[in-house]
Design a protein around this motif. Structure first.
Motif, PDB file in Angstrom:
ATOM      1  N   ASP A 153       1.800   7.835  13.340  1.00 17.70           N
ATOM      2  CA  ASP A 153       1.104   9.123  13.461  1.00 17.70           C
ATOM      3  C   ASP A 153      -0.410   8.966  13.526  1.00 17.70           C
ATOM      4  O   ASP A 153      -1.089   9.700  14.240  1.00 17.70           O
ATOM      5  N   ASN A 154      -0.952   8.010  12.792  1.00 14.20           N
ATOM      6  CA  ASN A 154      -2.406   7.858  12.696  1.00 14.20           C
ATOM      7  C   ASN A 154      -3.010   6.933  13.741  1.00 14.20           C
ATOM      8  O   ASN A 154      -4.228   6.879  13.888  1.00 14.20           O
ATOM      9  N   THR A 155      -2.177   6.186  14.453  1.00 13.91           N
ATOM     10  CA  THR A 155      -2.691   5.264  15.471  1.00 13.91           C
ATOM     11  C   THR A 155      -2.372   5.709  16.890  1.00 13.91           C
ATOM     12  O   THR A 155      -2.970   5.217  17.846  1.00 13.91           O
ATOM     13  N   GLY A 156      -1.388   6.593  17.032  1.00 13.39           N
ATOM     14  CA  GLY A 156      -0.947   6.995  18.362  1.00 13.39           C
ATOM     15  C   GLY A 156       0.048   6.021  18.974  1.00 13.39           C
ATOM     16  O   GLY A 156       0.493   6.201  20.109  1.00 13.39           O
ATOM     17  N   LEU A 157       0.412   4.993  18.208  1.00 10.98           N
ATOM     18  CA  LEU A 157       1.415   4.030  18.685  1.00 10.98           C
ATOM     19  C   LEU A 157       2.804   4.619  18.484  1.00 10.98           C
ATOM     20  O   LEU A 157       3.026   5.392  17.547  1.00 10.98           O
ATOM     21  N   SER A 158       3.732   4.240  19.342  1.00 10.11           N
ATOM     22  CA  SER A 158       5.084   4.760  19.185  1.00 10.11           C
ATOM     23  C   SER A 158       5.713   4.187  17.923  1.00 10.11           C
ATOM     24  O   SER A 158       5.395   3.079  17.480  1.00 10.11           O
ATOM     25  N   ARG A 159       6.591   4.972  17.343  1.00  8.35           N
ATOM     26  CA  ARG A 159       7.299   4.513  16.143  1.00  8.35           C
ATOM     27  C   ARG A 159       8.089   3.252  16.445  1.00  8.35           C
ATOM     28  O   ARG A 159       8.189   2.345  15.618  1.00  8.35           O
ATOM     29  N   THR A 160       8.640   3.156  17.651  1.00  8.89           N
ATOM     30  CA  THR A 160       9.404   1.975  18.059  1.00  8.89           C
ATOM     31  C   THR A 160       8.527   0.730  18.052  1.00  8.89           C
ATOM     32  O   THR A 160       8.935  -0.325  17.554  1.00  8.89           O
ATOM     33  N   ASP A 208      -7.586  -1.146  12.585  1.00 10.04           N
ATOM     34  CA  ASP A 208      -8.538  -0.070  12.332  1.00 10.04           C
ATOM     35  C   ASP A 208      -7.972   0.929  11.330  1.00 10.04           C
ATOM     36  O   ASP A 208      -8.667   1.356  10.405  1.00 10.04           O
ATOM     37  N   PHE A 209      -6.726   1.306  11.495  1.00  7.24           N
ATOM     38  CA  PHE A 209      -6.102   2.257  10.573  1.00  7.24           C
ATOM     39  C   PHE A 209      -6.026   1.687   9.158  1.00  7.24           C
ATOM     40  O   PHE A 209      -6.333   2.378   8.179  1.00  7.24           O
ATOM     41  N   LEU A 210      -5.644   0.423   9.041  1.00  8.25           N
ATOM     42  CA  LEU A 210      -5.494  -0.197   7.725  1.00  8.25           C
ATOM     43  C   LEU A 210      -6.809  -0.743   7.161  1.00  8.25           C
ATOM     44  O   LEU A 210      -6.865  -1.162   6.011  1.00  8.25           O
ATOM     45  N   GLN A 211      -7.860  -0.748   8.006  1.00  9.43           N
ATOM     46  CA  GLN A 211      -9.167  -1.283   7.612  1.00  9.43           C
ATOM     47  C   GLN A 211      -9.059  -2.740   7.158  1.00  9.43           C
ATOM     48  O   GLN A 211      -9.505  -3.127   6.069  1.00  9.43           O
ATOM     49  N   ILE A 212      -8.432  -3.546   8.024  1.00  6.46           N
ATOM     50  CA  ILE A 212      -8.267  -4.975   7.766  1.00  6.46           C
ATOM     51  C   ILE A 212      -8.697  -5.748   9.010  1.00  6.46           C
ATOM     52  O   ILE A 212      -8.822  -5.182  10.092  1.00  6.46           O
ATOM     53  N   THR A 213      -8.891  -7.045   8.839  1.00  8.22           N
ATOM     54  CA  THR A 213      -9.232  -7.894   9.982  1.00  8.22           C
ATOM     55  C   THR A 213      -7.951  -8.321  10.691  1.00  8.22           C
ATOM     56  O   THR A 213      -6.854  -8.275  10.112  1.00  8.22           O
ATOM     57  N   THR A 220      -3.004  -2.908  20.643  1.00  8.26           N
ATOM     58  CA  THR A 220      -2.053  -2.430  19.638  1.00  8.26           C
ATOM     59  C   THR A 220      -2.450  -2.943  18.260  1.00  8.26           C
ATOM     60  O   THR A 220      -2.499  -2.191  17.280  1.00  8.26           O
ATOM     61  N   LEU A 221      -2.743  -4.232  18.185  1.00 14.57           N
ATOM     62  CA  LEU A 221      -3.134  -4.820  16.907  1.00 14.57           C
ATOM     63  C   LEU A 221      -4.451  -4.237  16.409  1.00 14.57           C
ATOM     64  O   LEU A 221      -4.626  -4.010  15.202  1.00 14.57           O
ATOM     65  N   GLU A 222      -5.374  -3.983  17.326  1.00 15.87           N
ATOM     66  CA  GLU A 222      -6.654  -3.383  16.945  1.00 15.87           C
ATOM     67  C   GLU A 222      -6.456  -2.011  16.317  1.00 15.87           C
ATOM     68  O   GLU A 222      -7.108  -1.672  15.329  1.00 15.87           O
ATOM     69  N   LYS A 223      -5.571  -1.206  16.881  1.00 22.62           N
ATOM     70  CA  LYS A 223      -5.303   0.133  16.334  1.00 22.62           C
ATOM     71  C   LYS A 223      -4.743   0.037  14.923  1.00 22.62           C
ATOM     72  O   LYS A 223      -5.138   0.808  14.034  1.00 22.62           O
ATOM     73  N   ILE A 224      -3.836  -0.893  14.715  1.00 19.03           N
ATOM     74  CA  ILE A 224      -3.253  -1.068  13.381  1.00 19.03           C
ATOM     75  C   ILE A 224      -4.325  -1.548  12.402  1.00 19.03           C
ATOM     76  O   ILE A 224      -4.437  -1.031  11.282  1.00 19.03           O
ATOM     77  N   ARG A 243       0.815  -1.222   0.000  1.00 20.72           N
ATOM     78  CA  ARG A 243       0.000   0.000   0.000  1.00 20.72           C
ATOM     79  C   ARG A 243       0.850   1.274   0.000  1.00 20.72           C
ATOM     80  O   ARG A 243       0.307   2.379   0.015  1.00 20.72           O
ATOM     81  N   LEU A 244       2.163   1.107   0.028  1.00 27.93           N
ATOM     82  CA  LEU A 244       3.097   2.234   0.078  1.00 27.93           C
ATOM     83  C   LEU A 244       2.819   3.154   1.272  1.00 27.93           C
ATOM     84  O   LEU A 244       2.806   4.375   1.164  1.00 27.93           O
ATOM     85  N   ILE A 245       2.593   2.521   2.422  1.00 27.36           N
ATOM     86  CA  ILE A 245       2.355   3.247   3.673  1.00 27.36           C
ATOM     87  C   ILE A 245       3.615   3.115   4.528  1.00 27.36           C
ATOM     88  O   ILE A 245       4.174   2.037   4.656  1.00 27.36           O
ATOM     89  N   SER A 246       4.036   4.215   5.108  1.00 28.05           N
ATOM     90  CA  SER A 246       5.256   4.197   5.927  1.00 28.05           C
ATOM     91  C   SER A 246       4.948   3.854   7.382  1.00 28.05           C
ATOM     92  O   SER A 246       3.807   3.983   7.847  1.00 28.05           O
ATOM     93  N   ILE A 247       5.984   3.445   8.084  1.00 27.69           N
ATOM     94  CA  ILE A 247       5.879   3.192   9.522  1.00 27.69           C
ATOM     95  C   ILE A 247       5.442   4.468  10.238  1.00 27.69           C
ATOM     96  O   ILE A 247       4.615   4.428  11.147  1.00 27.69           O
ATOM     97  N   SER A 248       5.973   5.606   9.804  1.00 28.85           N
ATOM     98  CA  SER A 248       5.599   6.891  10.402  1.00 28.85           C
ATOM     99  C   SER A 248       4.117   7.181  10.222  1.00 28.85           C
ATOM    100  O   SER A 248       3.461   7.694  11.136  1.00 28.85           O
ATOM    101  N   ASP A 249       3.568   6.849   9.046  1.00 27.70           N
ATOM    102  CA  ASP A 249       2.136   7.051   8.813  1.00 27.70           C
ATOM    103  C   ASP A 249       1.308   6.238   9.816  1.00 27.70           C
ATOM    104  O   ASP A 249       0.332   6.731  10.371  1.00 27.70           O
ATOM    105  N   VAL A 250       1.708   4.993  10.024  1.00 30.32           N
ATOM    106  CA  VAL A 250       0.991   4.138  10.969  1.00 30.32           C
ATOM    107  C   VAL A 250       1.100   4.720  12.378  1.00 30.32           C
ATOM    108  O   VAL A 250       0.101   4.844  13.090  1.00 30.32           O
TER     109      VAL A 250
END
Length: 88
Positions: free
Chosen positions: A21-28, A51-56, A45-49, A12-19
């Motif tokens: 920034d949009n989830t509130g999870l630390s970059r680490t 939800d952001f990616l709109q996947i199960t 943590t997995l739920e936030k990811i 999807r060409l999505i960066s770690i920073s995008d994830v």
């Protein structure tokens, strides 16, 4: 357990920073999951990811149960985790 975060983000060409920034999870945290350095994730943590990616959850994380071998010792059965079950 296998996580597919790197494959999903790459396709999807999505960066770690995008994830992060949009989830509130630390970059680490996101980086550790991305590079498969962590195996014991919090469900939240997995739920936030997801939800952001709109996947199960099952699209993000695959789990294949370990095979079990039963052995009889003195009339009692014990369950031993094994990577393969002997035939015969």
């Amino acid at each position: 357990m296998k996580n597919n975060l790197s494959m999903i983000l790459g396709s999807r060409l999505i960066s770690i920073s995008d994830v992060s920034d949009n989830t509130g999870l630390s970059r680490t945290t996101v980086t550790d999951i991305y590079y498969k350095r962590a195996n014991d994730f919090k469900l939240s943590t997995l739920e936030k990811i997801c939800d952001f990616l709109q996947i199960t959850l099952s699209e993000l994380v695959e789990y294949e149960p370990q095979k079990i071998r039963r052995t009889n010792r003195n009339g009692n059965y014990t369950i031993t985790r094994s990577t393969s079950i002997p035939r015969g």
